[in-house]
Write a protein that holds these residues in place. Structure first.
Motif, short mmCIF file in Angstrom:
data_model
loop_
_atom_site.label_atom_id
_atom_site.label_comp_id
_atom_site.label_asym_id
_atom_site.label_seq_id
_atom_site.Cartn_x
_atom_site.Cartn_y
_atom_site.Cartn_z
N LYS A 82 43.07 -11.01 24.48
CA LYS A 82 44.47 -11.20 24.08
C LYS A 82 45.34 -10.91 25.29
O LYS A 82 45.36 -9.79 25.81
N LEU A 83 46.03 -11.92 25.76
CA LEU A 83 46.89 -11.79 26.94
C LEU A 83 48.32 -11.58 26.48
O LEU A 83 48.86 -12.37 25.70
N VAL A 103 40.89 -6.49 25.80
CA VAL A 103 39.51 -6.95 25.74
C VAL A 103 38.82 -6.17 24.63
O VAL A 103 38.61 -4.96 24.76
N GLU A 104 38.53 -6.87 23.56
CA GLU A 104 37.97 -6.22 22.37
C GLU A 104 38.83 -5.02 21.96
O GLU A 104 38.32 -3.95 21.61
N GLY A 105 40.14 -5.20 22.02
CA GLY A 105 41.08 -4.17 21.57
C GLY A 105 41.42 -3.13 22.61
O GLY A 105 42.31 -2.29 22.38
N LYS A 106 40.74 -3.13 23.75
CA LYS A 106 41.03 -2.16 24.82
C LYS A 106 42.06 -2.76 25.77
O LYS A 106 41.87 -3.85 26.29
N VAL A 107 43.16 -2.04 25.98
CA VAL A 107 44.28 -2.57 26.76
C VAL A 107 44.16 -2.17 28.23
O VAL A 107 44.00 -0.99 28.55
N VAL A 108 44.23 -3.18 29.09
CA VAL A 108 44.19 -2.96 30.54
C VAL A 108 45.42 -3.61 31.14
O VAL A 108 45.88 -4.66 30.68
N SER A 109 45.98 -2.99 32.18
CA SER A 109 47.18 -3.52 32.82
C SER A 109 46.92 -3.83 34.29
O SER A 109 45.78 -3.80 34.73
N GLN A 110 47.99 -4.11 35.01
CA GLN A 110 48.01 -4.47 36.43
C GLN A 110 47.60 -5.93 36.62
O GLN A 110 46.43 -6.30 36.44
N SER A 111 48.57 -6.73 37.01
CA SER A 111 48.39 -8.19 37.01
C SER A 111 47.25 -8.67 37.89
O SER A 111 46.44 -9.50 37.46
N ASN A 112 47.15 -8.18 39.11
CA ASN A 112 46.08 -8.68 39.98
C ASN A 112 44.70 -8.25 39.50
O ASN A 112 43.72 -8.98 39.66
N ASP A 134 56.93 0.50 25.33
CA ASP A 134 56.21 1.76 25.22
C ASP A 134 54.76 1.56 24.80
O ASP A 134 53.94 2.48 24.93
N LYS A 135 54.41 0.36 24.35
CA LYS A 135 53.04 0.06 23.96
C LYS A 135 52.16 -0.27 25.17
O LYS A 135 50.94 -0.38 25.03
N THR A 136 52.79 -0.44 26.32
CA THR A 136 52.03 -0.78 27.53
C THR A 136 51.64 0.50 28.27
O THR A 136 52.37 1.49 28.23
N PRO A 137 50.51 0.50 28.98
CA PRO A 137 50.05 1.72 29.66
C PRO A 137 51.04 2.26 30.69
O PRO A 137 51.23 3.47 30.81
N PHE A 138 51.67 1.35 31.45
CA PHE A 138 52.55 1.78 32.54
C PHE A 138 53.95 1.19 32.40
O PHE A 138 54.63 0.94 33.40
N PHE A 139 54.37 0.95 31.15
CA PHE A 139 55.71 0.42 30.86
C PHE A 139 55.96 -0.91 31.53
O PHE A 139 57.07 -1.20 31.96
N ALA A 140 54.93 -1.73 31.66
CA ALA A 140 55.09 -3.01 32.34
C ALA A 140 54.05 -4.00 31.82
O ALA A 140 53.00 -3.62 31.29
#
Length: 207
Positions: free
Chosen positions: A5-6, A57-66, A45-51
């Motif tokens: 989910k993007l 991935v299978e419900g686990k949220v990862v950030s940082q675009s690159n 506020d739902k994002t790890p680093f406010f961005a």
């Protein structure tokens, strides 16, 4: 296969678009969750680093675009397996992120301050980055930035060039790329002409 989910803003550009394009090129199913600008304050506020961008991935949220782009690049075959070619790919992606961030930092400036900041960027860093991207492209054969084929580095630069040439950035001439780095215009056209990218934007325009 992992469910993806993007999460990104509801427009065809910015940090989220290279990942969308890569997933479409690779034919990988994903939920393209688009957040309206008015909903961002409540969602932030739902994002790890406010961005954003974020990828679930299978419900686990990862950030940082690159990091996300590299991950989907590996999943879609658009990231080099060779260490040196991956290094070249990363350099271009990080440089594109760097200059995009510097431009983005001017968006909310008041009128005259924005004009001054963007004119300084045009005279300095934007032109320098365009010139250096062209040098990098020439050094790898003139068609793609790494691995002699389309990679996520090409998608990242494609989006930045698209932004610069769109005319939406006040005080940044839309013909700047054409004047400073014509090889990047050819690169842009090459990427835009990829069948799955052309098909993707045709679908988006039809909505």
């Amino acid at each position: 296969m992992a469910k993806l989910k993007l999460n990104y803003f509801d427009f065809d550009g910015g940090r989220g678009e290279p990942a969308r394009l890569a997933l479409n090129i690779g034919g990988i199913a994903f939920e393209d969750h688009r957040i309206a600008g008015k909903d961002w304050p409540a969602y932030q506020d739902k994002t790890p680093f406010f961005a954003m961008l974020t990828l679930e991935v299978e419900g686990k949220v990862v950030s940082q675009s690159n990091s996300i782009i590299r991950y989907v690049g590996k999943r879609t075959g658009l990231y080099p397996k060779d260490d040196w070619q991956a290094f070249l790919c990363d350099e271009v992606m990080d440089a594109a992120e760097d200059i995009s961030t510097q431009i983005a930092q001017t968006i909310d400036l008041p009128g005259e301050a924005k004009k001054k900041a963007r004119e300084e960027l045009v005279a300095g860093r934007i032109t320098r980055y365009l010139e250096q991207f062209q040098v990098k492209l020439k050094s790898t054969g003139g068609e793609y930035f790494a691995d002699k084929r389309l990679t996520v580095a090409d998608l990242k630069v494609f989006m930045w060039i698209r932004w610069l040439r769109s005319g939406v950035l006040d005080h940044i001439p839309k013909d700047l790329v054409d004047r400073v780095a014509p090889l990047l215009v050819k690169h842009f056209d090459r990427v835009a002409g990829h069948p799955r990218i052309a098909e993707y934007y045709k679908r988006r325009t039809a909505k």
